[in-house]
Every structure is written in C-alpha cells, then in structure tokens.
Design a protein around this motif. Structure first.
Motif, PDB file in Angstrom:
ATOM      1  N   PHE A 173       0.853  -1.197   0.000  1.00 31.16           N
ATOM      2  CA  PHE A 173       0.000   0.000   0.000  1.00 31.16           C
ATOM      3  C   PHE A 173       0.884   1.241   0.000  1.00 31.16           C
ATOM      4  CE2 PHE A 173      -2.156   3.441   2.261  1.00 31.16           C
ATOM      5  CZ  PHE A 173      -3.391   3.476   1.634  1.00 31.16           C
ATOM      6  N   LYS A 174       0.635   2.153  -0.931  1.00 27.37           N
ATOM      7  CA  LYS A 174       1.430   3.379  -1.029  1.00 27.37           C
ATOM      8  C   LYS A 174       0.507   4.588  -1.033  1.00 27.37           C
ATOM      9  CE  LYS A 174       5.418   1.448  -3.486  1.00 27.37           C
ATOM     10  NZ  LYS A 174       5.076   0.072  -3.099  1.00 27.37           N
ATOM     11  N   SER A 175       0.694   5.478  -0.069  1.00 25.74           N
ATOM     12  CA  SER A 175      -0.046   6.737   0.000  1.00 25.74           C
ATOM     13  C   SER A 175       0.871   7.826  -0.522  1.00 25.74           C
ATOM     14  CB  SER A 175      -0.457   7.035   1.447  1.00 25.74           C
ATOM     15  OG  SER A 175      -1.175   8.240   1.529  1.00 25.74           O
ATOM     16  N   VAL A 176       0.431   8.517  -1.610  1.00 28.87           N
ATOM     17  CA  VAL A 176       1.374   9.376  -2.322  1.00 28.87           C
ATOM     18  C   VAL A 176       1.126  10.877  -2.143  1.00 28.87           C
ATOM     19  CG1 VAL A 176       1.887   7.614  -4.018  1.00 28.87           C
ATOM     20  CG2 VAL A 176       0.008   9.200  -4.448  1.00 28.87           C
ATOM     21  N   GLY A 177      -0.015  11.271  -1.581  1.00 26.81           N
ATOM     22  CA  GLY A 177      -0.268  12.693  -1.362  1.00 26.81           C
ATOM     23  C   GLY A 177      -0.325  13.496  -2.649  1.00 26.81           C
ATOM     24  N   GLN A 178      -0.920  12.915  -3.687  1.00 27.45           N
ATOM     25  CA  GLN A 178      -0.967  13.553  -5.004  1.00 27.45           C
ATOM     26  C   GLN A 178      -2.401  13.646  -5.509  1.00 27.45           C
ATOM     27  OE1 GLN A 178       1.730  14.734  -6.829  1.00 27.45           O
ATOM     28  NE2 GLN A 178       3.030  14.306  -5.064  1.00 27.45           N
ATOM     29  N   GLY A 179      -2.604  14.447  -6.553  1.00 27.71           N
ATOM     30  CA  GLY A 179      -3.897  14.540  -7.198  1.00 27.71           C
ATOM     31  C   GLY A 179      -4.219  13.278  -7.971  1.00 27.71           C
ATOM     32  N   GLY A 181      -4.668  12.675 -11.247  1.00 21.70           N
ATOM     33  CA  GLY A 181      -3.872  12.401 -12.440  1.00 21.70           C
ATOM     34  C   GLY A 181      -2.537  11.741 -12.115  1.00 21.70           C
ATOM     35  N   PRO A 182      -1.717  12.358 -11.253  1.00 19.90           N
ATOM     36  CA  PRO A 182      -0.446  11.738 -10.881  1.00 19.90           C
ATOM     37  C   PRO A 182      -0.618  10.368 -10.220  1.00 19.90           C
ATOM     38  CG  PRO A 182      -0.421  14.062 -10.316  1.00 19.90           C
ATOM     39  CD  PRO A 182      -1.824  13.742 -10.733  1.00 19.90           C
ATOM     40  N   THR A 183      -1.694  10.213  -9.436  1.00 19.00           N
ATOM     41  CA  THR A 183      -1.942   8.924  -8.783  1.00 19.00           C
ATOM     42  C   THR A 183      -2.216   7.845  -9.816  1.00 19.00           C
ATOM     43  OG1 THR A 183      -2.791  10.006  -6.792  1.00 19.00           O
ATOM     44  CG2 THR A 183      -3.398   7.711  -7.119  1.00 19.00           C
ATOM     45  N   LEU A 184      -3.013   8.166 -10.826  1.00 15.98           N
ATOM     46  CA  LEU A 184      -3.277   7.200 -11.895  1.00 15.98           C
ATOM     47  C   LEU A 184      -1.997   6.861 -12.657  1.00 15.98           C
ATOM     48  CD1 LEU A 184      -6.682   8.524 -13.270  1.00 15.98           C
ATOM     49  CD2 LEU A 184      -6.266   6.211 -12.396  1.00 15.98           C
ATOM     50  N   ASN A 185      -1.194   7.855 -12.930  1.00 20.14           N
ATOM     51  CA  ASN A 185       0.061   7.607 -13.638  1.00 20.14           C
ATOM     52  C   ASN A 185       0.966   6.678 -12.833  1.00 20.14           C
ATOM     53  OD1 ASN A 185      -0.455   9.152 -15.962  1.00 20.14           O
ATOM     54  ND2 ASN A 185       0.232  11.041 -14.970  1.00 20.14           N
ATOM     55  N   MET A 186       1.035   6.914 -11.529  1.00 20.79           N
ATOM     56  CA  MET A 186       1.874   6.075 -10.683  1.00 20.79           C
ATOM     57  C   MET A 186       1.332   4.648 -10.614  1.00 20.79           C
ATOM     58  SD  MET A 186       3.233   6.749  -6.788  1.00 20.79           S
ATOM     59  CE  MET A 186       3.988   8.289  -7.319  1.00 20.79           C
ATOM     60  N   LEU A 190       3.397   1.324 -11.713  1.00 24.14           N
ATOM     61  CA  LEU A 190       3.646   0.253 -10.740  1.00 24.14           C
ATOM     62  C   LEU A 190       2.784  -0.971 -10.981  1.00 24.14           C
ATOM     63  CD1 LEU A 190       3.847   2.392  -7.461  1.00 24.14           C
ATOM     64  CD2 LEU A 190       5.756   1.436  -8.776  1.00 24.14           C
ATOM     65  N   GLN A 191       1.827  -0.857 -11.924  1.00 22.69           N
ATOM     66  CA  GLN A 191       0.844  -1.921 -12.147  1.00 22.69           C
ATOM     67  C   GLN A 191       0.124  -2.236 -10.829  1.00 22.69           C
ATOM     68  OE1 GLN A 191      -0.035  -3.821 -15.429  1.00 22.69           O
ATOM     69  NE2 GLN A 191       0.236  -1.599 -15.441  1.00 22.69           N
ATOM     70  N   ALA A 192      -0.489  -1.189 -10.307  1.00 18.91           N
ATOM     71  CA  ALA A 192      -1.172  -1.267  -9.013  1.00 18.91           C
ATOM     72  C   ALA A 192      -2.641  -0.902  -9.172  1.00 18.91           C
ATOM     73  CB  ALA A 192      -0.508  -0.302  -8.032  1.00 18.91           C
ATOM     74  N   TYR A 193      -3.411  -1.230  -8.155  1.00 17.99           N
ATOM     75  CA  TYR A 193      -4.823  -0.843  -8.095  1.00 17.99           C
ATOM     76  C   TYR A 193      -4.955   0.560  -7.520  1.00 17.99           C
ATOM     77  CZ  TYR A 193      -5.641  -5.890  -8.613  1.00 17.99           C
ATOM     78  OH  TYR A 193      -5.656  -7.186  -9.069  1.00 17.99           O
ATOM     79  N   THR A 194      -6.033   1.235  -7.852  1.00 20.69           N
ATOM     80  CA  THR A 194      -6.356   2.510  -7.213  1.00 20.69           C
ATOM     81  C   THR A 194      -7.837   2.811  -7.401  1.00 20.69           C
ATOM     82  OG1 THR A 194      -5.612   4.800  -6.898  1.00 20.69           O
ATOM     83  CG2 THR A 194      -5.907   4.077  -9.168  1.00 20.69           C
ATOM     84  N   LEU A 195      -8.314   3.764  -6.621  1.00 25.52           N
ATOM     85  CA  LEU A 195      -9.686   4.252  -6.731  1.00 25.52           C
ATOM     86  C   LEU A 195      -9.652   5.593  -7.435  1.00 25.52           C
ATOM     87  CD1 LEU A 195     -12.708   3.778  -5.758  1.00 25.52           C
ATOM     88  CD2 LEU A 195     -12.136   5.328  -3.875  1.00 25.52           C
ATOM     89  N   THR A 196     -10.528   5.780  -8.416  1.00 26.94           N
ATOM     90  CA  THR A 196     -10.555   7.043  -9.156  1.00 26.94           C
ATOM     91  C   THR A 196     -11.988   7.434  -9.477  1.00 26.94           C
ATOM     92  OG1 THR A 196      -9.883   8.151 -11.211  1.00 26.94           O
ATOM     93  CG2 THR A 196     -10.260   5.792 -11.351  1.00 26.94           C
TER      94      THR A 196
END
Length: 276
Positions: A173-179, A181-186, A190-196
């Motif tokens: 689990f990585k918390s990045v403190g970003q908006g 767009g940058p979160t989706l790019n990351m 990383l080939q990771a899951y996220t909520l958008t």
C-alpha cells in the motif's frame, strides 16, 4: 502660489488614486475565486464551462484545483468565494460550522476501481467495492492511494474503515499525497490498483496501462455540491459573483451544458440539481 500648486498636485494625485482604486474594485468585482477538486479540472469540465460563463456574464473565474479537504479549508479561511466539492460528510460539517451557505446539489458521477489488466488479486467483475478492497489487502496486492484528503481519498478511507482494515498494514500500500492524475500515472507505472473518479479516468485512460475492474456499487456514488463561503464571516468576498456563478451552474442552461460535456464519446458528469 507655491502652496496652492502643491495642494493642486496632491488633489490631482488623490483623484488619480481614487480612480485607480475604483477601477481595481470594478475589475475585482468581475473576478470569482473558486476552490474545487482536481477531478473537475483534470476531467476538462471547467475548461469547457468557464469560457461559456465568461462570454455570457463577463466574469472571470480563478480556479484553485486541490483536494476537497484543502478546498473546504480555503473556504474556512475566506481565501475563496465558493467551493465545488464531492465529500458529503465534510461538506455538511463545513455548512454546520457556519463556513458555507446556499449549498446546491450540482452533478454526480461515480468512482471506479482500476488496476492492471493482469488483475493479480482477481477482483474483476466484483459487484462489491468492499469485497474488492478486502481481497486486495488480503493478497497484499499493490495499491496506490491519493492520501491527500480529497473527496476520493475520503471515499477510499471510508471503505477501509468499514472493513476494519488499516491499509498501511500491508506492505504494498502506497499513500502518495498527489492529485488524481499523478496517482493514476503512478498506479499505471507500478501496475497497481487505485480508486478514481470516472471523469478523470476517462480523461486519462488512453495514457494508462490500466482498466476498470470494479464499478456499479452504490457505495461508489460520487455527488458534487457547489457552496458559497459565508459572507458574514468575511467582508472581502465576491458573494454576488459567487452567487451568480452558482445560479448559472444550477440553471437549466448550466445543467444542460454539464450533461452535454463528453470526452471520447463518453458523458463524464450527470447534472443533478433538484431545487436544493
């Protein structure tokens, strides 16, 4: 004679200053400060709406696109004239504490869970966001969190809380403190899951190596409100401009424009003003 010349000079200077101040105030009265979420900016919605609003009314809207938490904090501090956000609980507290007035339901879309096409946690097609999150945590799958107190971040944290899971307890689990767009790019890198939110997803998806894996759960409903900052707290607000903008957004014309906005043939937001 010299005395009268000096008096005339200062009188002229004061008149020029007064004229300049009056002009500046007139210019300021046509500028509206809006704090809003990165989703309304990243999706292109504001870039579509604001030129139309300016051409019809003469107002310029200065946009500060941040997470919902920061947007509401700017409203609390009187740094903006109105907010457009998507976190019902935080918005209710903002109003209850006397910082916000004249809230209106504006529009909605939804959140989706995206991730790598290989889907290592095998959550694709799951109808429950909670089940998907639980599986991601149990499998210690890679997950990128915005971690920025945005509406999306609040939604994500709410799901973890309902599950009784502390997401920081699993190592991927990585918390990045970003908006968003940058979160989706990351997440893509990383080939990771996220909520958008769906709007930002549609705007960015062609640049990403991800796909929607979970959608349609009512938990993922994502409503937006527009709220004026309380003019009784701050005297420097452009409340008239803010109200004019709010009323334009919830008007039949404004709501039609919101519904008409598309990207890649997809409608990003659904207008939802219901008289409240």
């Amino acid at each position: 004679m010299e005395f009268f010349m000096k008096m005339r000079f200062w009188a002229t200077a004061l008149l020029c200053l007064a004229a300049f101040t009056s002009t500046a105030q007139a210019q300021d009265s046509k500028t509206i400060r809006l704090a809003t979420t990165t989703s309304t900016e990243n999706s292109g919605l504001l870039g579509y709406l604001l030129p139309k609003f300016k051409s019809e009314t003469g107002y310029t809207v200065d946009v500060i696109a941040v997470g919902t938490g920061k947007a509401l904090k700017m409203g609390e501090n009187g740094d903006v004239d109105l907010v457009m956000t998507h976190a019902p609980g935080a918005e209710a507290a903002f109003i209850d504490k006397g910082f916000g007035v004249e809230p209106h339901h504006l529009m909605y879309n939804d959140f989706v869970i995206v991730g790598p096409k290989s889907d290592p946690a095998k959550i694709k097609g799951n109808k429950s966001a909670q089940d998907a999150f639980k599986t991601i945590a149990t499998d210690n799958a890679k997950f990128v969190s915005r971690g920025d107190d945005s509406g999306t971040d609040k939604k994500e944290k709410g799901i973890w809380k309902q599950l009784g899971i502390n997401p920081t307890s699993f190592s991927e689990f990585k918390s990045v403190g970003q908006g968003m767009g940058p979160t989706l790019n990351m997440a893509s890198e990383l080939q990771a899951y996220t909520l958008t939110d769906r709007g930002t997803w549609i705007a960015y998806k062609t640049k990403l190596d991800l796909e929607i894996l979970v959608e349609g759960d009512k938990v993922l409903f994502n409503p937006y409100q527009v709220i004026l900052v309380n003019p009784e707290r701050y005297t420097q607000l452009n409340t008239k401009g803010a109200r004019d903008f709010s009323n334009w957004l919830i008007s039949k014309h404004g709501q039609q424009l919101i519904n008409a906005y598309q990207m890649q043939g997809k409608q990003l937001f659904t207008a939802s003003y219901d008289g409240k």
